[in-house]
Design a protein around this motif. Structure first.
Motif, PDB file in Angstrom:
ATOM      1  N   ASP A  30      24.471  17.666  83.791  1.00  0.00           N
ATOM      2  CA  ASP A  30      24.800  18.702  82.807  1.00  0.00           C
ATOM      3  C   ASP A  30      24.018  19.989  83.049  1.00  0.00           C
ATOM      4  N   ILE A  31      23.778  20.308  84.321  1.00  0.00           N
ATOM      5  CA  ILE A  31      23.118  21.560  84.696  1.00  0.00           C
ATOM      6  C   ILE A  31      24.190  22.577  85.060  1.00  0.00           C
ATOM      7  N   VAL A  32      24.227  23.674  84.352  1.00  0.00           N
ATOM      8  CA  VAL A  32      25.198  24.729  84.615  1.00  0.00           C
ATOM      9  C   VAL A  32      24.755  25.522  85.836  1.00  0.00           C
ATOM     10  N   VAL A  33      25.673  25.754  86.771  1.00  0.00           N
ATOM     11  CA  VAL A  33      25.370  26.492  88.003  1.00  0.00           C
ATOM     12  C   VAL A  33      26.252  27.732  88.065  1.00  0.00           C
ATOM     13  N   GLU A  34      25.619  28.890  88.268  1.00  0.00           N
ATOM     14  CA  GLU A  34      26.369  30.139  88.357  1.00  0.00           C
ATOM     15  C   GLU A  34      25.795  31.021  89.465  1.00  0.00           C
ATOM     16  N   GLY A  35      26.664  31.799  90.088  1.00  0.00           N
ATOM     17  CA  GLY A  35      26.235  32.752  91.089  1.00  0.00           C
ATOM     18  C   GLY A  35      25.859  34.073  90.445  1.00  0.00           C
TER      19      GLY A  35
END
Length: 285
Positions: A30-35
């Motif tokens: 449940d770790i959100v990853v964004e650039g």
């Protein structure tokens, strides 16, 4: 230990094949990853914490998928390695500089975790052993692992049975050098130090002096004496392959020998030839 922690994690998760997907691993926790497209010099990513919730931001302005995946895996290292979250996150944010470019022990541990996560030893060895050692093999394995040539070359040198040296340089100055165990077996070798110039009489040094060729991602190859690069007293031919890394302005060099460190019995003729050469006077013209 950090690499082993990553490989132990993969075993527990039942992940046994390449490539390993760090996006999926983050999602499973449940770790959100964004650039993040904004360019900040040297920053590869960030690990964010709000209470018990975590997020990862990676440098999206660097278009290399291998670099981005390594950066995410680096942040996962901070998340999974014991003690990292409490030590590195200040005020909910930790800024990382991944890629073995710092001496900070927490950053280096996260780098090693990323290498073990994306390039676990067993499947990595299986693939690398299918090819003759050298730059082509590194690029082939990098394509399979979806990792950068740089990270793959370092892991390759670490696991290779052949004598391998991996050198990264910028504008003719050495950034770092990794040697395989077989290459380290050379007696009285001269370690290539960070901040020192490339050996002047090498194809790589001449190539590095032509920025346009480096920017264009061109390649050069040569067959040289290992002493031209690493000094010491052992005369042995090695292959020298270099490639420009484009916009990074860096040159990746791979030195390979399939003979150094492989012979259990000393070569008396080679030792005698070496003795003669070292004692024969050389006169300047």
């Amino acid at each position: 230990m950090a690499k082993q922690a990553a490989e132990d994690f993969l075993k527990k998760e039942g992940i046994t094949t390449l490539p390993v997907d760090p996006f999926a691993i983050a999602e499973s926790r449940d770790i959100v990853v964004e650039g993040k497209p904004d360019k900040t010099e040297g920053v590869s990513g960030m690990l964010l914490r709000h209470g018990n919730n975590f997020g990862i931001v990676y440098a999206a302005h660097i278009s290399s998928a291998g670099f981005q995946r390594f950066s995410i895996s680096h942040e996962l290292g901070h998340y999974f390695l014991p003690g990292h979250v409490d030590q590195v996150i200040k005020d909910g944010v930790h800024v990382s500089r991944a890629g073995f470019v710092t001496n900070d022990p927490f950053e280096l541990e996260a780098d090693h975790f990323a290498a073990g996560l994306l390039m676990p030893e067993a499947p990595f060895r299986k693939e690398m052993d299918r090819h003759d050692p050298g730059l082509d093999a590194i690029e082939t394995v990098a394509d399979l692992c979806m990792t950068s040539r740089t990270a793959t070359a370092i892991r390759y040198a670490e696991l290779a049975d052949a004598a391998v040296a991996v050198i990264m340089s910028t504008k003719g100055v050495i950034d770092y050098c990794f040697l395989s165990e077989a290459m380290k077996s050379l007696p009285k070798l001269d370690w290539l130090r960070k901040g020192t110039p490339l050996p002047s009489d090498t194809a790589t040094a001449r190539f590095a002096a032509q920025p346009a060729r480096v920017l264009g991602g061109e390649r050069v190859a040569d067959a040289v004496d290992v002493r031209d690069w690493l000094g010491g007293m052992t005369r042995a031919e090695i292959s020298e392959e270099s490639v420009g890394l484009g916009q990074y302005g860096k040159v990746l060099t791979v030195l390979v020998s399939s003979k150094i460190g492989q012979d259990d019995e000393p070569d008396d003729d080679a030792e005698e030839d070496d003795l003669i050469e070292r004692w024969t006077p050389r006169f300047r013209r």
